[in-house]
Design a protein around this motif. Structure first.
Motif, PDB file in Angstrom:
ATOM      1  N   PRO A   9       0.816  -1.220   0.000  1.00  0.00           N
ATOM      2  CA  PRO A   9       0.000   0.000   0.000  1.00  0.00           C
ATOM      3  C   PRO A   9       0.849   1.269   0.000  1.00  0.00           C
ATOM      4  CG  PRO A   9      -0.885  -1.592   1.543  1.00  0.00           C
ATOM      5  CD  PRO A   9       0.440  -2.117   1.115  1.00  0.00           C
ATOM      6  N   LEU A  10       1.935   1.261   0.790  1.00  0.00           N
ATOM      7  CA  LEU A  10       2.810   2.432   0.833  1.00  0.00           C
ATOM      8  C   LEU A  10       3.524   2.619  -0.504  1.00  0.00           C
ATOM      9  CD1 LEU A  10       4.152   4.740   2.357  1.00  0.00           C
ATOM     10  CD2 LEU A  10       5.821   3.101   3.254  1.00  0.00           C
ATOM     11  N   ALA A  11       4.013   1.515  -1.088  1.00  0.00           N
ATOM     12  CA  ALA A  11       4.708   1.601  -2.373  1.00  0.00           C
ATOM     13  C   ALA A  11       3.784   2.130  -3.467  1.00  0.00           C
ATOM     14  CB  ALA A  11       5.266   0.230  -2.765  1.00  0.00           C
ATOM     15  N   GLU A  12       2.535   1.680  -3.467  1.00  0.00           N
ATOM     16  CA  GLU A  12       1.577   2.156  -4.462  1.00  0.00           C
ATOM     17  C   GLU A  12       1.304   3.652  -4.310  1.00  0.00           C
ATOM     18  OE1 GLU A  12      -1.811  -0.289  -3.893  1.00  0.00           O
ATOM     19  OE2 GLU A  12      -0.915  -2.077  -4.821  1.00  0.00           O
ATOM     20  N   LYS A  13       1.318   4.108  -3.080  1.00  0.00           N
ATOM     21  CA  LYS A  13       1.022   5.512  -2.806  1.00  0.00           C
ATOM     22  C   LYS A  13       2.143   6.440  -3.271  1.00  0.00           C
ATOM     23  CE  LYS A  13       0.366   8.683   1.120  1.00  0.00           C
ATOM     24  NZ  LYS A  13       0.296   8.779   2.601  1.00  0.00           N
ATOM     25  N   ILE A  14       3.402   6.049  -3.042  1.00  0.00           N
ATOM     26  CA  ILE A  14       4.516   6.966  -3.298  1.00  0.00           C
ATOM     27  C   ILE A  14       5.210   6.739  -4.644  1.00  0.00           C
ATOM     28  CG2 ILE A  14       4.972   7.373  -0.858  1.00  0.00           C
ATOM     29  CD1 ILE A  14       7.055   5.242  -0.867  1.00  0.00           C
ATOM     30  N   SER A  15       4.970   5.603  -5.295  1.00  0.00           N
ATOM     31  CA  SER A  15       5.645   5.301  -6.560  1.00  0.00           C
ATOM     32  C   SER A  15       5.444   6.360  -7.638  1.00  0.00           C
ATOM     33  CB  SER A  15       5.195   3.937  -7.089  1.00  0.00           C
ATOM     34  OG  SER A  15       5.691   2.896  -6.293  1.00  0.00           O
ATOM     35  N   PRO A  16       4.228   6.925  -7.793  1.00  0.00           N
ATOM     36  CA  PRO A  16       4.033   7.907  -8.881  1.00  0.00           C
ATOM     37  C   PRO A  16       4.915   9.140  -8.784  1.00  0.00           C
ATOM     38  CG  PRO A  16       1.921   7.089  -8.105  1.00  0.00           C
ATOM     39  CD  PRO A  16       2.945   6.586  -7.131  1.00  0.00           C
ATOM     40  N   SER A  17       5.476   9.409  -7.598  1.00  0.00           N
ATOM     41  CA  SER A  17       6.310  10.601  -7.437  1.00  0.00           C
ATOM     42  C   SER A  17       7.776  10.333  -7.742  1.00  0.00           C
ATOM     43  CB  SER A  17       6.193  11.127  -6.007  1.00  0.00           C
ATOM     44  OG  SER A  17       6.722  10.179  -5.098  1.00  0.00           O
ATOM     45  N   VAL A  18       8.147   9.054  -7.898  1.00  0.00           N
ATOM     46  CA  VAL A  18       9.535   8.692  -8.163  1.00  0.00           C
ATOM     47  C   VAL A  18       9.755   8.622  -9.664  1.00  0.00           C
ATOM     48  CG1 VAL A  18      11.346   6.986  -7.746  1.00  0.00           C
ATOM     49  CG2 VAL A  18       9.586   7.391  -6.010  1.00  0.00           C
ATOM     50  N   VAL A  19      10.890   9.143 -10.142  1.00  0.00           N
ATOM     51  CA  VAL A  19      11.132   9.225 -11.590  1.00  0.00           C
ATOM     52  C   VAL A  19      12.466   8.589 -11.947  1.00  0.00           C
ATOM     53  CG1 VAL A  19       9.762  11.329 -11.834  1.00  0.00           C
ATOM     54  CG2 VAL A  19      12.210  11.516 -11.398  1.00  0.00           C
ATOM     55  N   ASN A  20      12.545   8.115 -13.181  1.00  0.00           N
ATOM     56  CA  ASN A  20      13.814   7.703 -13.777  1.00  0.00           C
ATOM     57  C   ASN A  20      14.382   8.890 -14.545  1.00  0.00           C
ATOM     58  OD1 ASN A  20      13.335   5.128 -12.850  1.00  0.00           O
ATOM     59  ND2 ASN A  20      12.565   4.371 -14.814  1.00  0.00           N
ATOM     60  N   ILE A  21      15.679   9.043 -14.477  1.00  0.00           N
ATOM     61  CA  ILE A  21      16.334  10.165 -15.157  1.00  0.00           C
ATOM     62  C   ILE A  21      17.352   9.620 -16.149  1.00  0.00           C
ATOM     63  CG2 ILE A  21      17.854  12.154 -14.869  1.00  0.00           C
ATOM     64  CD1 ILE A  21      16.514  12.691 -12.212  1.00  0.00           C
ATOM     65  N   THR A  22      17.237  10.066 -17.395  1.00  0.00           N
ATOM     66  CA  THR A  22      18.180   9.689 -18.445  1.00  0.00           C
ATOM     67  C   THR A  22      18.853  10.948 -18.954  1.00  0.00           C
ATOM     68  OG1 THR A  22      16.741   7.873 -19.130  1.00  0.00           O
ATOM     69  CG2 THR A  22      18.488   8.526 -20.648  1.00  0.00           C
ATOM     70  N   THR A  23      20.173  10.940 -18.984  1.00  0.00           N
ATOM     71  CA  THR A  23      20.913  12.104 -19.479  1.00  0.00           C
ATOM     72  C   THR A  23      21.655  11.741 -20.754  1.00  0.00           C
ATOM     73  OG1 THR A  23      22.915  11.600 -18.215  1.00  0.00           O
ATOM     74  CG2 THR A  23      21.236  12.947 -17.123  1.00  0.00           C
TER      75      THR A  23
END
Length: 468
Positions: A27-41
């Motif tokens: 439940p916690l992972a589902e809640k906060i996952s949308p705010s985490v991003v992958n970054i490609t440079t």
């Protein structure tokens, strides 16, 4: 009887084990996952002529590899790198590590739903390895908030999220293994965790069980490049201060006191007659805020802005987190008496960029005198010595020309070329003056004498025993 007790113990522990197994982080992972991003440079790398890095120059295979490359090695090429980050506001501010985006020509931020947006760099801070990015989106973005890292306890559960080894969104769990870790930076305050952190996790968040960010995953300790359960996250209370400044100014603006300092050790405290080995001992006061306020070398800073000073690390961090231009109350111990100074803080970044003035001028002097004292052979400075040691023309003191390798002086790091400029917190310019300081300390019942020693211009205090 023993079997019955064992049975009761197992029965008592079973509900706890069952409860632990039933608890899920989903439940916690589902809640906060949308705010985490992958970054490609993406970065443009200049081309290289010839097969450097493939075969040694002059090798008989050099022409072969050049032909196979068809000249492509001479052309600029694109290099990509992966990292992680997290959104801290609905209008698109993103936090990551500076080393993730440093030197990048283009930065792409990939969200949990697969959407990609180009990001611009708002500001960076190499000292804490933090960067602030900004993306533009028509919709409000999911974001997370910072928590108070000071409340994190060793043993608390944490979650690390990010893009490890380019595998996309990934979650790992562990505990806070240690607090207040220092790696190599002036402002280091790392949370150590055993949650799996690998390459690509850099810049990603470390969450507490309330879904608050208490750290930014930055480094790992590993002999093989992979996680062995020793990861480091920059504490959120450091990060928030940096992010606020980057957001407002596009750069950091740290307070600057304008002193050189060292920790107060037990022997230094005894030599100075201090009650305890605490505070920050001032070794030098160049032109700046502290000098303007009347601070002197040999002062021991025991309080800054109403907070006790335990050591140099704590003082540096507290000063750095203070606003530029703020007037703060600094309490120092000077010759056994406390003094309160009002210091108006400068800006550290400007001070670090300034070129220090070097005093110049003639220095007429008599021939050198030398003597063995305190395990060293000491000589008055001559013009020739100043030239050889690269010291300022107006520096006065006693040059160390030899050190007994069995002496305490050698054990505490004194070496040939060091210059003793003070003894007992008073300047010394001759052997006779040093002998007077030794006798005065012995008469006062001191067990050791405090020396101010300079090496390549850098000062430090050393306490040497007066006992035979």
């Amino acid at each position: 009887m023993a079997l019955a007790v064992l049975t009761l113990l197992v029965m008592a522990l079973y509900p706890l084990a069952a409860s632990a197994q039933q608890a899920s982080l989903a439940p916690l992972a589902e809640k906060i996952s949308p705010s985490v991003v992958n970054i490609t440079t993406s970065t443009t790398v200049e081309g290289r002529t010839g097969p450097q890095g493939i075969v040694p120059e002059g090798s008989p295979f050099e022409d072969f590899f050049r032909d196979r490359n068809n000249g492509e090695g001479d052309r600029p090429r694109r290099s990509s790198a992966l990292g992680s980050g997290f959104v801290i506001s609905e209008d698109g501010f993103v936090v990551t590590n500076n080393h993730v985006i440093e030197g990048a020509d283009e930065i792409l931020v990939e969200f949990f739903n697969g959407e990609e947006l180009k990001a611009e760099v708002i500001g960076t801070d190499p000292n804490t390895d933090i960067a602030l990015l900004k993306v533009e989106s028509e919709d409000a973005l999911p974001f997370v908030s910072f928590g108070n890292s000071d409340t994190a306890r060793v043993g608390d559960w944490v979650i690390a999220m990010g893009n490890p080894l380019g595998q996309g969104f990934s979650v790992s769990a562990g505990i806070v293994s240690a607090r207040n870790r220092e790696l190599s930076g002036t402002y280091d305050d790392y949370i150590q965790t055993d949650a799996a952190i690998n390459r690509g996790n850099s810049g990603g968040p470390l969450f507490n069980m309330d879904g608050e960010v208490i750290g930014v995953n930055t480094a790992i300790l590993s002999p093989n490049g992979g996680s062995i359960g020793i990861g480091f996250s920059m504490a959120s209370n450091v990060v928030t201060s940096v992010v606020d400044q980057l957001k407002e100014f596009g750069e950091t603006r740290r307070g600057w006191l304008g002193v050189r300092i060292q920790d107060v050790t037990e022997d230094v405290a005894e030599a100075m007659g201090l009650a305890s080995a605490a505070g920050a001992l001032v070794t030098d006061v160049p032109d700046g805020p502290a000098k303007d306020a009347g601070m002197e070398a040999g002062d021991v800073i025991i309080s800054f802005a109403g907070n006790d000073v335990a050591d140099t690390r704590g003082l540096v961090r507290r000063v750095g987190n203070s606003p530029v231009g703020e007037s703060v109350e600094v309490i120092v111990m000077r010759e056994g008496v406390s003094k309160t100074l009002a210091v108006t803080l400068g800006r550290r970044e400007e001070a670090e960029g300034a070129v220090p003035a070097v005093a110049q001028g003639p220095d007429a002097e008599a021939g050198p005198e030398a003597k063995d004292l305190l395990g060293m052979t000491l000589s008055t400075l001559t013009e020739e010595m100043r030239s050889e040691l690269g010291v300022e023309a107006d520096m006065e003191g006693l040059a160390v020309t030899a050190v007994d390798e069995t002496s305490e002086a050698f054990e505490k790091g004194l070496r040939v070329g060091d210059i003793v400029t003070e003894a007992g917190q008073q300047k010394v310019t001759s052997i006779a003056e040093l002998e007077e300081r030794v006798k005065a300390a012995q008469d006062a019942g001191r067990k050791s004498l405090l020396l101010l020693v300079r090496r390549a211009g850098d000062p430090r205090f050393v306490a040497l025993s007066l006992e035979e």
